[in-house]
Design a protein around this motif. Structure first.
Motif, PDB file in Angstrom:
ATOM      1  N   ARG A   1       0.846  -1.210   0.000  1.00  5.96           N
ATOM      2  CA  ARG A   1       0.000   0.000   0.000  1.00  5.96           C
ATOM      3  C   ARG A   1       0.872   1.247   0.000  1.00  5.96           C
ATOM      4  NH1 ARG A   1      -4.704  -0.428   1.419  1.00  5.96           N
ATOM      5  NH2 ARG A   1      -5.778   1.251   0.351  1.00  5.96           N
TER       6      ARG A   1
ATOM      7  N   ASP B   1     -10.204  -1.926  -3.425  1.00  8.12           N
ATOM      8  CA  ASP B   1      -8.912  -1.239  -3.262  1.00  8.12           C
ATOM      9  C   ASP B   1      -7.835  -1.946  -4.097  1.00  8.12           C
ATOM     10  OD1 ASP B   1      -8.085  -3.500  -2.066  1.00  8.12           O
ATOM     11  OD2 ASP B   1      -8.302  -2.735  -0.012  1.00  8.12           O
ATOM     12  N   GLU B   2      -6.666  -1.308  -4.220  1.00  7.92           N
ATOM     13  CA  GLU B   2      -5.639  -1.806  -5.140  1.00  7.92           C
ATOM     14  C   GLU B   2      -5.189  -3.209  -4.780  1.00  7.92           C
ATOM     15  OE1 GLU B   2      -2.462   0.723  -6.246  1.00  7.92           O
ATOM     16  OE2 GLU B   2      -3.606   2.570  -5.865  1.00  7.92           O
TER      17      GLU B   2
END
Ligand SMILES: Nc1ncnc2c1ncn2[C@@H]1O[C@H](COP(=O)(O)OP(=O)(O)OP(=O)(O)O)[C@@H](O)[C@H]1O
Ligand SMILES: Nc1ncnc2c1ncn2[C@@H]1O[C@H](COP(=O)(O)OP(=O)(O)OP(=O)(O)O)[C@@H](O)[C@H]1O
Ligand SMILES: [Mg+2]
Ligand SMILES: [Mg+2]
Lengths: 344, 522, 311, 344
Positions: free
Chosen positions: B247, B500-501
């Motif tokens: 992240r 989310d990624e």
């Protein structure tokens, strides 16, 4: 999946070997030329055995020298991704001025030095081409169109326009010096001149340079993709100077042989035959977009054109058909090379 | 983040100080500081177009920097030549592979060695035996066959995966001190990647530095070493990978850490606009069934070898699908050529605007109207010039081009503006569905913003949009839904608002059986 | 034309550069020296191209010369232009074109039929009056060349065993082209015995082909040519004999006639032009309104005697 | 940085406008040609006022028609990214066979129909080129080398090798039909022939096609980048057929005018002048790699060469210098276009 990949990795080379003819032609396009050549020769020989007389063969040999030398030069430049239309002008300029110089200032100059002089003259003019191509960064076609005008203009403006009919004796002698002599049926003595040797020698040298020196590989690298080659550390300038200089040398050589064989130096000679030479090289399988081709293919291309030009009459086809035949061959070869062109 | 200086050790091999590089309008590198040590592995991370390839090209002498200093083995240079870099032991696997298509495998792998040992002088004999020997060793190392037949194969006859490995083999063929790989794994499968990783380990054990460029974060973790994070031409972080979570890295790359605000505010309509059922094209992709509603923004992502690019090309008619059907406005439509797609109302913005999209030395105007000349011309094919100019002007306005001079050659625009021209052009045709393939590849943040806003405006106007990209923040910020492709199939669907990624990355990377394998199995 | 200004006589030849017309240029210059009260000069196209010659003549007319002395590549091509020149009061004299209609005087070195016959007689003698033979002309448009080979044909008809094959090959006065053509004929008719050629360079091309085929002395070659360039091939026996007239004198003769006409003087039968070979010219009516002025400048030379008049 | 961007964005366009000469030449390379042309004309006019006589100007006009028509054809093909060396062969074949046909079968055929026939003949041959280029997918240089041989071969083998001296009357008449007539100092009447009009008309037509029709866009698109053009839905085949057909038409037209003006049909004529024409087009600013150039530039290029060829004598420079001068201009222009070539 871990199974599949390695197979595939080893597959593809075989794959391309399996589908052989296509890939064979792609790898050795000169085979097409060879095939055509052989077919013609057999056909003619059957139709008229006279074709196999030494006299005819020697004629063909003699006739291919000048065009062959030009073609080798053009091929080397094509291999490096360029093109040249100025070589005939180079030949005309060097042959005429050398003859003039020898005649007026060094009538006794040994023939070897005469030839050397012409060759060096060719190198100088070729290097001019190379420099211009390298500095101006414009397609070599434009540059050599320009220099063709320049060189010819220089010849006719500064050096001379009058035919030299009685060339220096040593040159005349060189033009006739016999390598082989035959006695034919009708008791005629036909001779294969020494200068014929120049072509095979030049071809070998070119082949050696292209395949056994770094320069050779660099030439093909630049022809394949100039930017990448530069990125990998090949010097474009060196390659440009070399190929154009080398082609210039061959042109100078061809010029002086042309004079010696003709026994006259005509400043209006040669220019206009560029296309035929380029055609021969293309027939030999070199791709006009560069990076491909072979010396043997080039020689085959030249032979093909010379043979067509000289044998048609033997089978009773009027000589005006030469162009027709050569033209069809060019397109035929092009068609054969299509698949190769496609992947380009 | 820590300054490069602190990273310095005794065996510091390459140091770059305050490197700047501009390409016409594009300021690709803006003061990069970087230092590499022997025996270390580095991962150059960053969004598309943030300057990774450029910095690499500077290290290897392919580009000269506009400003800055390069210290190589203690010697200082303002720029390097390829030969200098090579003879100093910097070997590069370029993103475009930089292979010579017309030469053999052996020559591509091992010629450089002889060239370097001759200091770039060409008047040298070629040592064929040594050539083959060196090549064979290197090929073995990367797991390619090294028999004479393969050595003599012409590179243009090889499939892409093998070409990439050949390029890598060239890099490891010589006694390198630093091996640079620019996205070396884009077209490799897991197994080849594993092999590559062992190669890297071996290099490091031989005290060789390795610099990786990649978009695949967890490959970095598998290899280990240091992270070097770029954003918009600046080095924003450098340090041991362990020091960063995925992240954090993606935040550093995108810079959207704090404000990952969504551009997407509108809501899609209800009416279906476009749908495919069981679309397939050989081993590239198959079984693709998806649908887009009017005013919807659908994102598709996946690794470069996931088939996302092929799918985009299929919808655009460039490389038509072989199986399955396409429906537009409820009518089945066959799309075999780009022309078909255009007539069916599908606009396509290609990934590589330079090779596939723009006429670089033509004027903006010519580029803008290139697609719509038909509308601008009467039945006899006579053009209405003024209409063309008016349209081009309007498109330039809509896309907020930074120049009003439409006679400028497009090549003189910055990457971002080139991209705006490209999108503007496909709008001229008023398409029902706009397929954006890597809409901001190599585009700077300022331009990205403009492009994103334009995208949203189009969606609000009821147009359907399909964004195919490996730029995850881009998708999360702009889409309603995101589909993930992996191994040629759709493997997951996310709601862009909630996803989310990490989740996306997982879906992209978890290995799946490749279609080719199934086919071989069956 | 204004009297105070020197009359300008422009000589236009088929091809500049080749020795034949280089020699003619010597004559023009010599004439200029002997007659400082005129302006005499020579020009011509670089290659054997009637269209280029036409262009040159048109330019000269536009420049406004007083007299044109033309050796037409192809008489018909020039007719129109020469007529316009005469309409404009420019004196027109021609050479090697006794069929030129629009000329005031056509100057010939000798009677063309006599010349053609003489060449062929020499050839027949060499061939032993039997065997295949062929003929070359500069171009099928070149009237005099056709006359020479025509006369040759007539002469050969006397000898039953002489067989004419593939007659009237075009050489365009280009030694290379002639060489290729001759090789072709040698290949096509391995038993050919003789060549009769017309244009100045033909003997060189054909001679080289014979020489390379090792047939020197076995195949006969008689044709128009100049001693100097032919020397080698005469020695080697590839050329049997060359026939020529001295282009130098022809050039001077043309200019002399042109001058007479510019000065509105008469050219009369038996008159002496002050140029050797033209000391007693026969004057008859030409193809058009103009005169036909014929000299007696024919020369036949072979290995034994060509050295006597080297040029 | 979000601050620095907008500035920088605005920078680049101004940047390229500030350094105006460069970008001007880049956008309108024909300006270089125009400049050279003007300089020459002024220089010559000063050195020898005779240059400004109508006679000289008319000569120049007359001389530029045939080359101009050829050049327009070559330019259109270059614009589409191809190249053509067969147009002279096309012209020779059509002009000779048309003349022959008219003479033997339709001696009364009105001149307009004669011209039409020649033009159509040119179209047919051109379309053959186009088809071959499109089907074989090999560089058009090779294809047109091949067809040059073919067309010429066909002419000399099947149609004839003998010069036609007395061309049909209506053609002769057309070649002389006066458009303007002047009385010069020395009472010479010089006429500007009607056929001169053909060049400006053809130029206008070409300009209109290239700039005001869909086809024009397509041509430049294909020349700029064939792949991109294809993706935008342009049909390569249509473009190929059109450009080669159009160039063929112009070649046929040029051929028939050449015959009418010369009042003779020589089958060996024209071929060999390809390079001069290509040189003219390049001098006009068209890039040999395609996609650029302008009609006006092409015409300027032709004028430049014609003027050089015809005025040198007026200023007492021997005509052999023509090539020298033209050559230097080509290289000069190339040098000027460098920056343009660089960004390609
Ligand atoms: N040759 C070039 N000419 C002009 N601009 C360029 C050139 N190469 C790169 N750029 C610009 O410089 C910036 C950085 O490009 P670069 O190739 O380094 O990106 P990157 O980090 O490699 O992106 P990616 O991850 O997509 O490879 C981009 O904005 C691009 O538009
Ligand atoms: N000659 C050039 N002129 C202008 N821009 C360029 C040029 N070369 C590259 N670029 C820009 O640089 C961007 C990044 O370059 P590069 O090719 O290294 O990455 P990429 O291929 O775009 O990235 P990825 O492969 O990750 O999608 C390209 O997308 C392109 O927009
Ligand atoms: Mg990339
Ligand atoms: Mg990159």
């Amino acid at each position: 999946m871990s199974v599949s990949r390695p197979e595939e990795l080893r597959e593809s080379p075989q794959g391309s070997r399996a589908f052989s003819l296509g890939s064979l032609i792609r790898r050795r396009p000169e085979l097409v030329t060879l095939a055509i050549l052989i077919v013609i020769c057999i056909a003619v020989a059957v139709a008229n055995p006279a074709f196999l007389q030494p006299s005819t063969l020697i004629d063909i040999g003699r006739a291919s020298v000048v065009m062959g030398l030009f073609a080798l030069g053009v091929f080397v430049i094509l291999a490096a991704g360029g093109i040249d239309v100025s070589f005939t002008a180079i030949a005309a300029l060097t042959m005429y001025s050398t003859t003039l110089l020898v005649q007026n200032y060094a009538p006794e100059l040994p023939i070897l030095l005469v030839i050397l002089a012409a060759t060096l003259g060719g190198v100088v003019l070729g290097v001019i081409n190379g420099l211009l191509v390298n500095i101006l960064r414009v397609p070599s076609l434009i540059v050599t169109i320009g220099t063709q005008y320049l060189f010819r203009g220089a010849l006719l403006s500064f050096i001379g326009t009058v035919w030299i009919m009685s060339i220096p004796t040593q040159m005349g002698a060189f033009g006739r010096m016999p390598l082989l002599q035959f006695e034919t049926a009708n008791r005629a003595v036909i001779t294969l001149p020494v200068y014929f040797l120049v072509l095979p020698v030049a071809a070998l040298l070119t082949w050696w340079i292209l395949n056994h020196t770094l320069m050779g590989r660099a030439i093909f690298a630049v022809g394949g993709n100039a930017d990448v080659a530069q990125r990998l550390g090949y010097s474009l300038r060196t390659v440009h100077l070399f190929v154009f200089g080398y082609a210039g040398a061959l042109a100078g050589l061809a010029g002086i042989i042309h004079v010696s064989a003709n026994r006259l130096a005509n400043p209006f000679d040669l220019v206009g035959t560029e296309i035929n030479v380029i055609a021969a090289v293309v027939l030999g399988g070199a791709r006009i977009t560069g990076g491909t081709g072979s010396v043997i293919g080039t020689i085959l291309g030249v032979l093909l054109i010379v043979v067509v030009n000289s044998v048609l009459v033997l089978v009773g086809i009027p000589s005006t058909w030469q162009r027709l035949v050569v033209g069809s061959f060019i397109l035929l070869a092009a068609a054969f090379f299509v698949m190769r062109g496609r992947r380009a | 983040m820590q300054a490069p200086e602190n990273a310095g050790g005794a065996s510091r091999f390459l140091v770059m100080r305050n490197i700047h590089k501009r390409f016409g309008g594009v300021h690709a590198l803006r003061g990069v500081d970087l230092s590499l040590e022997l025996g270390e592995a580095y991962h150059l991370l960053g969004e598309n177009g943030c300057g990774k390839s450029t910095v690499i090209k500077i290290m290897s002498g392919a580009h000269a920097p506009d400003e800055g200093e390069i210290v190589l083995d203690g010697k200082s240079y303002s720029s390097l030549t390829p030969i200098q870099a090579l003879s100093a032991g910097i070997e590069t696997v370029y993103q475009d592979l930089s292979l010579l298509p017309n030469l053999t495998v052996a020559e591509n792998v091992a010629l450089s060695e002889q060239l370097v040992s001759s200091k770039g002088r060409l008047a040298r004999m070629l040592n064929g035996a040594r050539l083959r020997e060196t090549a064979a060793k290197a090929l073995d190392m990367v797991g390619l066959p090294s028999d004479r037949a393969f050595l003599a194969t012409v590179v243009s006859d090889l499939p892409l995966a093998q070409r990439q490995l050949v390029a890598i083999a060239r890099a490891v063929a010589t006694r390198a001190k630093l091996v640079i790989m620019d996205e070396p794994t884009t077209s490799l499968t897991r197994r080849e990647v594993d092999n590559l990783i062992s190669v890297v380990a071996r290099l490091r054990s031989e005290n060789v530095a390795v610099l990786f460029v990649t978009h695949k974060l967890d490959e970095c973790y598998r290899i280990g070493g240091n992270a070097v994070v770029f954003r918009d031409g600046e080095c924003v972080a450098q340090g041991p990978l362990e020091g960063f979570t995925k992240r954090q890295l993606s935040e550093l790359m995108t810079g959207h850490a704090i404000d990952s605000e969504r551009y997407r505010t509108g809501r899609p309509g209800t009416e279906e606009l476009f749908s495919t059922s069981d679309l397939g094209a050989g081993s590239a992709f198959r079984g693709i069934t998806l649908s887009i509603r009017k005013g919807e923004v659908l994102g598709i992502t996946g690794l470069a070898d996931s088939g996302r690019n092929e799918l985009a090309l299929a919808i655009a008619g460039v490389a038509p699908a072989r199986t399955g059907t396409l429906r537009i406005d409820g009518t089945d439509t066959a799309i075999h050529t780009p022309a078909d797609a255009i007539h069916a109302g599908i606009g396509y913005v290609p990934e590589d605007r330079l090779a596939e999209g723009l006429f670089l030395d033509k004027s903006i105007l010519d580029n803008e109207i290139a697609l719509v000349v038909r509308q601008l011309s009467n039945s006899a094919g006579v053009l209405d010039k003024t209409a063309g100019a008016r349209l081009a002007g309007k498109l330039a306005e809509d896309m907020r081009l930074n120049t009003r001079d439409l006679d400028l050659p497009v090549g003189s625009l910055s990457g971002g503006n080139q991209q705006r021209v490209l999108i503007g052009r496909s709008l001229g045709n008023a398409p029902k569905l706009l397929v954006l393939h890597g809409p901001t590849v190599g585009v700077d943040v300022g331009s990205k913003d403009t492009i994103y806003r334009a995208i949203q405006k189009l969606a609000d106007g009821g147009m359907g949009l399909l964004i195919i990209s490996d730029d995850l923040p881009e998708l999360l910020q702009n889409c309603d839904r995101i589909l993930v492709m992996n191994g040629g199939r759709l493997v997951a669907e996310f709601n862009a608002e909630t996803a989310d990624e990490d989740a996306l990355y997982q879906a992209m990377l978890t290995p799946t059986a490749r279609i080719s394998d199934e086919r071989i199995a069956s | 034309m204004a009297q105070e200004k020197k009359p300008v006589i422009a000589t236009v030849v088929k091809i500049s550069g080749i020795p034949w017309f280089a020699r003619m240029n010597v004559g023009v210059q010599e004439y200029q020296q002997k007659n400082p009260d005129v302006v005499a000069s020579q020009s011509g196209p670089a290659t054997a191209d009637a269209a280029q010659q036409l262009q040159i003549v048109q330019d000269l007319i536009a420049k406004g010369v007083d007299a044109l002395a033309v050796v037409p590549m192809d008489p018909q091509v020039l007719e129109g232009t020469l007529k316009r020149a005469m309409d404009r009061g420019i004196v027109v004299v021609t050479h090697e074109a006794d069929n030129q209609v629009n000329t005031q005087a056509d100057v010939e070195a000798f009677n063309n039929d006599d010349y053609g016959t003489a060449l062929n007689e020499r050839l027949a003698e060499c061939m032993g009056k039997s065997g295949k033979w062929t003929t070359f002309v500069g171009s099928l448009g070149s009237r005099t060349h056709l006359q020479w080979v025509g006369a040759g044909e007539k002469n050969a008809a006397k000898y039953a065993d002489m067989q004419l094959v593939d007659k009237n090959n075009e050489s365009f006065d280009d030694a290379n082209a002639t060489y290729e053509k001759a090789k072709e004929i040698l290949r096509k008719h391995p038993d050919i015995k003789g060549f009769q050629t017309s244009a100045g360079n033909d003997v060189l091309g054909v001679g080289r082909a014979i020489d390379e085929a090792g047939l020197s002395g076995k195949v006969c070659l008689v044709g128009t040519g100049l001693p100097n360039p032919s020397a080698d091939l005469l020695e080697s026996g590839a050329i049997t004999a060359i026939g020529f007239w001295d282009p130098k004198n022809a050039g001077m003769a043309m200019n002399a006639v042109a001058r007479l006409l510019v000065e509105k003087k008469q050219v009369t039968d038996g008159m002496d032009l002050g140029v050797d070979g033209y000391n007693k010219v026969t004057v008859t009516k030409g193809a058009g309104k103009g005169l036909l002025v014929v000299g007696n400048g024919m020369v036949l030379a072979d290995k034994s005697n060509y050295k006597e008049r080297l040029f």
